[in-house]
Motif scaffolding. Sequence first.
Motif, PDB file in Angstrom:
ATOM      1  N   CYS A  89       1.705   8.281  11.175  1.00 17.66           N
ATOM      2  CA  CYS A  89       1.781   7.665   9.847  1.00 17.66           C
ATOM      3  C   CYS A  89       1.989   8.752   8.796  1.00 17.66           C
ATOM      4  O   CYS A  89       1.235   9.713   8.723  1.00 17.66           O
ATOM      5  CB  CYS A  89       0.519   6.872   9.552  1.00 17.66           C
ATOM      6  SG  CYS A  89       0.571   6.112   7.913  1.00 17.66           S
ATOM      7  N   LYS A  91       1.615   8.385   5.699  1.00 21.74           N
ATOM      8  CA  LYS A  91       0.678   8.218   4.581  1.00 21.74           C
ATOM      9  C   LYS A  91      -0.713   8.753   4.918  1.00 21.74           C
ATOM     10  O   LYS A  91      -1.265   9.549   4.187  1.00 21.74           O
ATOM     11  CB  LYS A  91       0.578   6.739   4.199  1.00 21.74           C
ATOM     12  CG  LYS A  91       1.569   6.339   3.131  1.00 21.74           C
ATOM     13  CD  LYS A  91       1.120   5.066   2.446  1.00 21.74           C
ATOM     14  CE  LYS A  91       1.818   4.914   1.102  1.00 21.74           C
ATOM     15  NZ  LYS A  91       1.585   3.583   0.533  1.00 21.74           N
ATOM     16  N   CYS A  92      -1.289   8.276   6.029  1.00 22.47           N
ATOM     17  CA  CYS A  92      -2.674   8.657   6.344  1.00 22.47           C
ATOM     18  C   CYS A  92      -2.749   9.687   7.471  1.00 22.47           C
ATOM     19  O   CYS A  92      -3.819  10.225   7.742  1.00 22.47           O
ATOM     20  CB  CYS A  92      -3.502   7.419   6.696  1.00 22.47           C
ATOM     21  SG  CYS A  92      -3.054   6.668   8.260  1.00 22.47           S
ATOM     22  N   SER A  94      -2.451   9.224  10.633  1.00 21.47           N
ATOM     23  CA  SER A  94      -2.973   8.733  11.909  1.00 21.47           C
ATOM     24  C   SER A  94      -1.922   8.866  13.012  1.00 21.47           C
ATOM     25  O   SER A  94      -0.717   8.800  12.749  1.00 21.47           O
ATOM     26  CB  SER A  94      -3.415   7.275  11.777  1.00 21.47           C
ATOM     27  OG  SER A  94      -2.281   6.444  11.638  1.00 21.47           O
ATOM     28  N   CYS A 128       1.748   3.077   9.035  1.00 28.39           N
ATOM     29  CA  CYS A 128       0.945   2.312   9.991  1.00 28.39           C
ATOM     30  C   CYS A 128       0.543   0.951   9.404  1.00 28.39           C
ATOM     31  O   CYS A 128       0.653   0.724   8.192  1.00 28.39           O
ATOM     32  CB  CYS A 128      -0.276   3.103  10.429  1.00 28.39           C
ATOM     33  SG  CYS A 128      -1.566   3.243   9.192  1.00 28.39           S
ATOM     34  N   CYS A 131      -2.080   1.115   6.541  1.00 24.10           N
ATOM     35  CA  CYS A 131      -1.554   1.569   5.253  1.00 24.10           C
ATOM     36  C   CYS A 131      -0.674   0.495   4.629  1.00 24.10           C
ATOM     37  O   CYS A 131      -0.682   0.303   3.404  1.00 24.10           O
ATOM     38  CB  CYS A 131      -0.751   2.858   5.421  1.00 24.10           C
ATOM     39  SG  CYS A 131      -1.810   4.300   5.693  1.00 24.10           S
TER      40      CYS A 131
HETATM   41 ZN   LIG Z   1      -1.469   5.074   7.816  1.00 25.30          ZN
END
Ligand SMILES: [Zn+2]
Length: 135
Positions: A89, A91-92, A94, A128, A131
Amino acid sequence: MSHVDILKLHTLKATPQRLCVLDVLKNYGHATLEDIEKQTKLKFPTLSLSTIYRNLNEMVKKGLLSELKLANKKEYYEITKENHAHLVCTKCGSIEDFLIDTNEIIKKAQMSTSNTILDATISFDVICKECLSRK
Ligand SMILES: [Zn+2]
Ligand SMILES: [Zn+2]
Protein backbone atom coordinates in the motif's frame (compact mmCIF):
# COMPACT_ATOMS: atom_id res chain seq x y z
CA MET A 1 2.06 -27.81 11.94
CA SER A 2 3.36 -26.37 15.20
CA HIS A 3 6.37 -24.08 15.24
CA VAL A 4 8.30 -26.75 17.16
CA ASP A 5 7.64 -29.22 14.32
CA ILE A 6 8.53 -26.64 11.67
CA LEU A 7 11.89 -26.02 13.36
CA LYS A 8 12.55 -29.76 13.66
CA LEU A 9 11.70 -30.23 10.01
CA HIS A 10 14.45 -27.71 9.19
CA THR A 11 16.90 -29.47 11.56
CA LEU A 12 16.88 -26.56 13.99
CA LYS A 13 16.51 -26.84 17.75
CA ALA A 14 13.26 -25.36 19.03
CA THR A 15 14.77 -22.76 21.36
CA PRO A 16 12.40 -20.35 23.13
CA GLN A 17 14.00 -17.46 21.22
CA ARG A 18 13.39 -19.05 17.82
CA LEU A 19 9.83 -19.93 18.78
CA CYS A 20 9.29 -16.34 19.84
CA VAL A 21 10.62 -15.05 16.49
CA LEU A 22 8.23 -17.39 14.66
CA ASP A 23 5.31 -16.15 16.78
CA VAL A 24 6.18 -12.55 15.93
CA LEU A 25 6.39 -13.37 12.22
CA LYS A 26 3.11 -15.22 12.33
CA ASN A 27 1.41 -12.18 13.85
CA TYR A 28 3.06 -9.60 11.61
CA GLY A 29 3.13 -11.56 8.37
CA HIS A 30 6.12 -9.48 7.29
CA ALA A 31 8.38 -7.96 9.92
CA THR A 32 11.55 -5.88 9.89
CA LEU A 33 14.53 -6.63 12.10
CA GLU A 34 13.40 -3.74 14.32
CA ASP A 35 9.88 -5.19 14.65
CA ILE A 36 11.31 -8.57 15.59
CA GLU A 37 13.78 -7.04 18.06
CA LYS A 38 11.07 -4.98 19.75
CA GLN A 39 8.69 -7.92 20.12
CA THR A 40 11.21 -10.58 21.18
CA LYS A 41 12.71 -8.20 23.76
CA LEU A 42 9.32 -7.95 25.46
CA LYS A 43 9.75 -11.62 26.30
CA PHE A 44 13.55 -11.83 26.49
CA PRO A 45 14.79 -8.40 27.64
CA THR A 46 18.45 -9.48 27.75
CA LEU A 47 18.50 -10.88 24.22
CA SER A 48 21.02 -8.98 22.08
CA LEU A 49 20.34 -7.75 18.60
CA SER A 50 23.26 -9.79 17.27
CA THR A 51 21.75 -12.98 18.72
CA ILE A 52 18.39 -12.19 17.14
CA TYR A 53 20.12 -11.47 13.86
CA ARG A 54 22.12 -14.70 14.04
CA ASN A 55 18.96 -16.71 14.69
CA LEU A 56 17.19 -15.04 11.78
CA ASN A 57 20.11 -15.80 9.46
CA GLU A 58 20.19 -19.44 10.51
CA MET A 59 16.49 -19.79 9.80
CA VAL A 60 16.89 -18.05 6.43
CA LYS A 61 19.79 -20.36 5.53
CA LYS A 62 17.66 -23.41 6.33
CA GLY A 63 14.87 -22.05 4.16
CA LEU A 64 12.42 -21.67 7.03
CA LEU A 65 12.37 -17.89 6.69
CA SER A 66 12.62 -15.73 3.59
CA GLU A 67 14.05 -12.24 3.25
CA LEU A 68 11.95 -9.81 1.33
CA LYS A 69 13.72 -6.90 -0.34
CA LEU A 70 11.29 -4.36 -1.68
CA ALA A 71 12.42 -1.19 -3.44
CA ASN A 72 12.57 1.84 -1.10
CA LYS A 73 11.71 -0.30 1.86
CA LYS A 74 13.55 -1.90 4.73
CA GLU A 75 14.28 -5.58 4.54
CA TYR A 76 11.45 -7.76 5.77
CA TYR A 77 11.39 -11.32 7.02
CA GLU A 78 8.56 -13.77 6.58
CA ILE A 79 7.93 -17.46 7.14
CA THR A 80 8.63 -19.18 3.82
CA LYS A 81 5.52 -20.16 1.91
CA GLU A 82 4.74 -20.96 -1.70
CA ASN A 83 6.01 -18.47 -4.28
CA HIS A 84 4.06 -15.27 -4.17
CA ALA A 85 4.15 -11.59 -5.02
CA HIS A 86 3.32 -8.70 -2.70
CA LEU A 87 0.78 -5.92 -2.63
CA VAL A 88 2.30 -2.84 -1.02
CA CYS A 89 0.00 0.00 0.00
CA THR A 90 1.46 3.34 -1.06
CA LYS A 91 -0.53 5.12 1.67
CA CYS A 92 -0.01 3.09 4.86
CA GLY A 93 2.88 0.88 3.75
CA SER A 94 1.09 -2.37 4.60
CA ILE A 95 2.36 -5.49 2.85
CA GLU A 96 -0.01 -8.23 1.80
CA ASP A 97 0.76 -11.58 0.19
CA PHE A 98 -0.50 -11.91 -3.35
CA LEU A 99 -0.74 -15.53 -4.41
CA ILE A 100 0.08 -15.58 -8.09
CA ASP A 101 2.49 -17.89 -9.85
CA THR A 102 5.65 -15.80 -9.82
CA ASN A 103 7.59 -18.64 -11.46
CA GLU A 104 5.38 -18.25 -14.49
CA ILE A 105 6.15 -14.49 -14.63
CA ILE A 106 9.88 -15.15 -14.32
CA LYS A 107 9.71 -17.83 -17.04
CA LYS A 108 8.00 -15.39 -19.40
CA ALA A 109 10.53 -12.69 -18.58
CA GLN A 110 13.39 -15.11 -19.22
CA MET A 111 12.07 -15.83 -22.71
CA SER A 112 12.36 -12.12 -23.52
CA THR A 113 15.96 -11.60 -22.47
CA SER A 114 19.30 -13.23 -23.22
CA ASN A 115 20.48 -12.27 -19.74
CA THR A 116 20.11 -14.94 -17.10
CA ILE A 117 17.48 -14.04 -14.52
CA LEU A 118 18.58 -15.21 -11.09
CA ASP A 119 15.75 -14.02 -8.95
CA ALA A 120 12.89 -11.54 -8.88
CA THR A 121 10.99 -9.72 -6.19
CA ILE A 122 7.59 -8.96 -7.62
CA SER A 123 5.44 -6.37 -5.93
CA PHE A 124 2.53 -4.16 -6.89
CA ASP A 125 1.86 -0.67 -5.55
CA VAL A 126 -1.74 -0.50 -4.40
CA ILE A 127 -4.16 1.40 -2.20
CA CYS A 128 -5.28 -1.19 0.32
CA LYS A 129 -8.92 -1.86 1.24
CA GLU A 130 -8.51 -0.19 4.64
CA CYS A 131 -7.08 3.01 3.20
CA LEU A 132 -9.73 3.08 0.51
CA SER A 133 -12.56 2.82 3.03
CA ARG A 134 -10.94 5.43 5.30
CA LYS A 135 -11.22 8.08 2.61
ZN1 LIG B 1 -3.15 1.15 3.18
ZN1 LIG C 1 4.91 -12.48 1.73
